[in-house]
Design a protein around this motif. Structure first.
Motif, short mmCIF file in Angstrom:
data_model
loop_
_atom_site.label_atom_id
_atom_site.label_comp_id
_atom_site.label_asym_id
_atom_site.label_seq_id
_atom_site.Cartn_x
_atom_site.Cartn_y
_atom_site.Cartn_z
N GLU A 1 -1.23 -5.85 3.97
CA GLU A 1 -1.08 -7.05 4.79
C GLU A 1 0.29 -7.69 4.66
O GLU A 1 0.88 -8.09 5.66
N THR B 1 -13.99 -5.10 9.55
CA THR B 1 -14.72 -4.68 8.35
C THR B 1 -15.83 -3.69 8.65
O THR B 1 -16.18 -2.86 7.80
N PHE C 1 -5.84 -0.70 6.02
CA PHE C 1 -5.83 -2.12 6.33
C PHE C 1 -6.79 -2.45 7.46
O PHE C 1 -6.92 -1.71 8.43
N THR D 1 -8.84 -6.29 9.26
CA THR D 1 -9.10 -7.73 9.19
C THR D 1 -10.09 -8.13 10.26
O THR D 1 -10.14 -7.52 11.34
N ASP D 2 -10.89 -9.14 9.95
CA ASP D 2 -11.81 -9.70 10.95
C ASP D 2 -11.20 -10.89 11.67
O ASP D 2 -11.89 -11.56 12.44
N ASP D 3 -9.92 -11.16 11.42
CA ASP D 3 -9.24 -12.28 12.08
C ASP D 3 -7.89 -11.81 12.61
O ASP D 3 -6.84 -12.21 12.11
N LEU E 1 -3.72 -12.95 11.95
CA LEU E 1 -2.69 -11.97 11.55
C LEU E 1 -1.49 -12.08 12.48
O LEU E 1 -0.34 -12.10 12.02
#
Length: 212
Positions: free
Chosen positions: A108, A135, A159, A161-163, A167
């Motif tokens: 990240e 995820t 890598f 991400t749920d957002d 990001l």
């Protein structure tokens, strides 16, 4: 993207190009894949239980985006192109060309630096586009062999991400569209139907513009 995964992706692209209902035609893919890429694709699909149906959709989605924005997959040697597409699947930089499969292999903090650098070099009208795994994908059975390999070899895990909006924002980009594979604008008749917009936990396709 590593040489190995590049060969594998090329094999997937070659197979798609051979279909009568193909979503795109890549005349160079088979030569780039070679026997190694075809073998890797077969091994991957044996491990995961079938074809990766998302990759052709991802390629077509980015192709359509580039066509609709008037951008080009290649940039001029002088870096004079006004529009530039930077993507998590394919990163276009007005000076250094393209690299495919970027986000998946980075941490990240590395992604944050990459996005901030791209934003600082992107003028008005530039477009950022990315596919960002969530995820659900990271924890899927298909991902376990690769995650195990990473752990055994001291490689950072893939890598996700749920957002994805956060990001992008942290990297200096303002999201203007987000969707999930399988939504009406990211399906092409290949994936299980999903609602449009953000779907928690899922992979997303995102477009954004410089926030500055």
């Amino acid at each position: 993207m590593t040489t190995s995964s590049a060969s594998w992706i090329a094999a997937v692209r070659a197979r798609e190009s051979d279909r009568t209902d193909r979503l795109f035609d890549d005349p160079f893919a088979r030569e780039l894949a070679g026997e190694r890429g075809v073998a890797m694709m077969a091994a991957s699909e044996r491990a995961t239980g079938g074809e990766n149906s998302f990759i052709p959709v991802r390629v077509r989605w980015f192709d359509d985006l580039v066509t609709s924005t008037g951008s080009w997959w290649a940039t001029s040697p002088t870096g004079s192109a006004r529009r530039c597409a930077t993507t998590g699947s394919t990163l276009a930089h007005r000076h250094s060309g393209w690299a495919e499969g970027v986000f998946f292999y980075l941490t990240e903090p590395m992604i944050g630096r990459l996005l901030r650098d791209a934003a600082s070099r992107s003028g008005p009208g530039s477009v950022f586009a990315a596919d960002v795994i969530g995820t659900v994908g990271l924890d899927s059975p298909a991902m376990r062999p690769y995650r195990t390999w990473c752990a055994d070899n001291g490689v950072p895990p893939p890598f996700g991400t749920d957002d994805p909006e956060a990001l992008c924002t942290a990297g200096g980009w303002r999201v203007d569209h987000i969707t999930a594979p399988g939504a009406p604008d990211a399906n092409y008749g290949r994936l299980r139907d999903r609602p449009a917009g953000f779907v928690p936990g899922r992979t997303h396709l995102v477009t954004a513009e410089p926030a500055g």
